[in-house]
Design a protein around this motif. Structure first.
Motif, PDB file in Angstrom:
ATOM      1  N   ALA A   1       0.832  -1.204   0.000  1.00 50.64           N
ATOM      2  CA  ALA A   1       0.000   0.000   0.000  1.00 50.64           C
ATOM      3  C   ALA A   1       0.869   1.258   0.000  1.00 50.64           C
ATOM      4  CB  ALA A   1      -0.906   0.002   1.225  1.00 50.64           C
ATOM      5  N   HIS A   2       0.320   2.316  -0.560  1.00 54.02           N
ATOM      6  CA  HIS A   2       1.006   3.598  -0.664  1.00 54.02           C
ATOM      7  C   HIS A   2       1.510   4.077   0.699  1.00 54.02           C
ATOM      8  CE1 HIS A   2       1.133   8.045  -1.251  1.00 54.02           C
ATOM      9  NE2 HIS A   2       1.718   7.675  -2.358  1.00 54.02           N
ATOM     10  N   GLY A   3       0.657   4.014   1.711  1.00 52.78           N
ATOM     11  CA  GLY A   3       1.037   4.471   3.042  1.00 52.78           C
ATOM     12  C   GLY A   3       2.198   3.689   3.622  1.00 52.78           C
ATOM     13  N   GLU A   4       2.202   2.381   3.394  1.00 52.61           N
ATOM     14  CA  GLU A   4       3.309   1.550   3.882  1.00 52.61           C
ATOM     15  C   GLU A   4       4.627   1.966   3.241  1.00 52.61           C
ATOM     16  OE1 GLU A   4       1.709  -2.838   4.821  1.00 52.61           O
ATOM     17  OE2 GLU A   4       1.359  -2.173   2.754  1.00 52.61           O
ATOM     18  N   LEU A   5       4.567   2.267   1.967  1.00 49.36           N
ATOM     19  CA  LEU A   5       5.781   2.669   1.254  1.00 49.36           C
ATOM     20  C   LEU A   5       6.271   4.041   1.699  1.00 49.36           C
ATOM     21  CD1 LEU A   5       4.740   1.339  -2.231  1.00 49.36           C
ATOM     22  CD2 LEU A   5       6.493   0.406  -0.736  1.00 49.36           C
ATOM     23  N   LEU A   6       5.350   4.946   1.974  1.00 48.65           N
ATOM     24  CA  LEU A   6       5.750   6.265   2.456  1.00 48.65           C
ATOM     25  C   LEU A   6       6.360   6.198   3.850  1.00 48.65           C
ATOM     26  CD1 LEU A   6       2.850   8.553   1.219  1.00 48.65           C
ATOM     27  CD2 LEU A   6       5.210   8.504   0.396  1.00 48.65           C
ATOM     28  N   ASP A   7       5.980   5.178   4.616  1.00 49.39           N
ATOM     29  CA  ASP A   7       6.533   5.015   5.962  1.00 49.39           C
ATOM     30  C   ASP A   7       7.974   4.511   5.954  1.00 49.39           C
ATOM     31  OD1 ASP A   7       4.243   5.924   7.199  1.00 49.39           O
ATOM     32  OD2 ASP A   7       3.444   3.923   7.593  1.00 49.39           O
ATOM     33  N   LEU A   8       8.421   3.947   4.841  1.00 53.37           N
ATOM     34  CA  LEU A   8       9.806   3.475   4.764  1.00 53.37           C
ATOM     35  C   LEU A   8      10.751   4.669   4.728  1.00 53.37           C
ATOM     36  CD1 LEU A   8       9.477   0.768   1.951  1.00 53.37           C
ATOM     37  CD2 LEU A   8       9.637   0.362   4.417  1.00 53.37           C
ATOM     38  N   ASP A   9      11.860   4.562   5.453  1.00 50.32           N
ATOM     39  CA  ASP A   9      12.846   5.633   5.323  1.00 50.32           C
ATOM     40  C   ASP A   9      13.624   5.427   4.025  1.00 50.32           C
ATOM     41  OD1 ASP A   9      15.055   3.882   5.742  1.00 50.32           O
ATOM     42  OD2 ASP A   9      15.014   4.244   7.892  1.00 50.32           O
ATOM     43  N   HIS A  10      14.361   6.437   3.643  1.00 49.70           N
ATOM     44  CA  HIS A  10      15.059   6.437   2.357  1.00 49.70           C
ATOM     45  C   HIS A  10      15.993   5.231   2.208  1.00 49.70           C
ATOM     46  CE1 HIS A  10      17.118   7.953  -1.171  1.00 49.70           C
ATOM     47  NE2 HIS A  10      18.266   7.800  -0.550  1.00 49.70           N
ATOM     48  N   VAL A  11      16.779   4.949   3.229  1.00 53.14           N
ATOM     49  CA  VAL A  11      17.747   3.854   3.158  1.00 53.14           C
ATOM     50  C   VAL A  11      17.037   2.512   2.975  1.00 53.14           C
ATOM     51  CG1 VAL A  11      19.530   2.609   4.459  1.00 53.14           C
ATOM     52  CG2 VAL A  11      19.469   5.108   4.501  1.00 53.14           C
ATOM     53  N   GLU A  12      15.966   2.314   3.717  1.00 51.23           N
ATOM     54  CA  GLU A  12      15.224   1.060   3.607  1.00 51.23           C
ATOM     55  C   GLU A  12      14.559   0.923   2.238  1.00 51.23           C
ATOM     56  OE1 GLU A  12      12.262  -1.560   6.434  1.00 51.23           O
ATOM     57  OE2 GLU A  12      12.322   0.609   6.693  1.00 51.23           O
ATOM     58  N   ARG A  13      13.972   2.017   1.754  1.00 47.43           N
ATOM     59  CA  ARG A  13      13.320   1.989   0.437  1.00 47.43           C
ATOM     60  C   ARG A  13      14.331   1.682  -0.656  1.00 47.43           C
ATOM     61  NH1 ARG A  13      10.748   6.299   1.162  1.00 47.43           N
ATOM     62  NH2 ARG A  13      12.237   7.689   0.154  1.00 47.43           N
ATOM     63  N   ARG A  14      15.518   2.285  -0.580  1.00 47.21           N
ATOM     64  CA  ARG A  14      16.556   2.023  -1.579  1.00 47.21           C
ATOM     65  C   ARG A  14      17.038   0.573  -1.519  1.00 47.21           C
ATOM     66  NH1 ARG A  14      17.207   5.647  -5.611  1.00 47.21           N
ATOM     67  NH2 ARG A  14      19.242   4.723  -5.808  1.00 47.21           N
ATOM     68  N   ALA A  15      17.069  -0.002  -0.333  1.00 45.39           N
ATOM     69  CA  ALA A  15      17.463  -1.412  -0.194  1.00 45.39           C
ATOM     70  C   ALA A  15      16.451  -2.313  -0.909  1.00 45.39           C
ATOM     71  CB  ALA A  15      17.587  -1.800   1.275  1.00 45.39           C
ATOM     72  N   TYR A  16      15.162  -2.023  -0.765  1.00 47.15           N
ATOM     73  CA  TYR A  16      14.150  -2.810  -1.473  1.00 47.15           C
ATOM     74  C   TYR A  16      14.273  -2.632  -2.977  1.00 47.15           C
ATOM     75  CZ  TYR A  16      11.678  -4.279   2.726  1.00 47.15           C
ATOM     76  OH  TYR A  16      11.339  -4.870   3.907  1.00 47.15           O
ATOM     77  N   LEU A  17      14.582  -1.432  -3.434  1.00 47.42           N
ATOM     78  CA  LEU A  17      14.770  -1.205  -4.871  1.00 47.42           C
ATOM     79  C   LEU A  17      15.908  -2.063  -5.412  1.00 47.42           C
ATOM     80  CD1 LEU A  17      14.418   2.674  -4.979  1.00 47.42           C
ATOM     81  CD2 LEU A  17      12.786   1.014  -5.876  1.00 47.42           C
ATOM     82  N   ARG A  18      17.005  -2.117  -4.679  1.00 50.44           N
ATOM     83  CA  ARG A  18      18.136  -2.952  -5.111  1.00 50.44           C
ATOM     84  C   ARG A  18      17.749  -4.423  -5.131  1.00 50.44           C
ATOM     85  NH1 ARG A  18      20.705   0.750  -1.877  1.00 50.44           N
ATOM     86  NH2 ARG A  18      20.803  -0.692  -0.113  1.00 50.44           N
ATOM     87  N   GLN A  19      17.012  -4.885  -4.127  1.00 51.77           N
ATOM     88  CA  GLN A  19      16.612  -6.279  -4.085  1.00 51.77           C
ATOM     89  C   GLN A  19      15.698  -6.639  -5.254  1.00 51.77           C
ATOM     90  OE1 GLN A  19      17.564  -8.862  -2.127  1.00 51.77           O
ATOM     91  NE2 GLN A  19      19.113  -7.418  -1.444  1.00 51.77           N
ATOM     92  N   ILE A  20      14.739  -5.780  -5.543  1.00 55.32           N
ATOM     93  CA  ILE A  20      13.846  -6.025  -6.677  1.00 55.32           C
ATOM     94  C   ILE A  20      14.643  -6.063  -7.967  1.00 55.32           C
ATOM     95  CG2 ILE A  20      11.959  -5.079  -8.059  1.00 55.32           C
ATOM     96  CD1 ILE A  20      10.875  -3.892  -5.390  1.00 55.32           C
ATOM     97  N   SER A  21      15.562  -5.152  -8.123  1.00 61.09           N
ATOM     98  CA  SER A  21      16.402  -5.125  -9.317  1.00 61.09           C
ATOM     99  C   SER A  21      17.198  -6.419  -9.454  1.00 61.09           C
ATOM    100  CB  SER A  21      17.343  -3.924  -9.255  1.00 61.09           C
ATOM    101  OG  SER A  21      18.164  -3.890 -10.376  1.00 61.09           O
TER     102      SER A  21
END
Length: 53
Positions: A23-43
């Protein structure tokens, strides 16, 4: 607090939401470092899948 371009944030959120269906809200709750880590994992996951194809 550091901020960055809204378009970058939208792009990151869309990418994670597309792959993980969070959900959008869950993603907005992630801090920048955590969100970038998920981006790398998906990639990494996408890269492995395309190498197998």
């Amino acid at each position: 607090m550091t901020t960055y371009a809204p378009e970058t944030l939208r792009s990151e959120i869309a990418y994670i939401a597309y792959h993980f269906h969070w959900a959008h809200g869950e993603l907005l709750d992630l801090d920048h470092v955590e969100r970038r880590a998920y981006l790398r994992q998906i990639s990494t996951i996408n890269q492995r899948l395309s190498e197998r194809a």
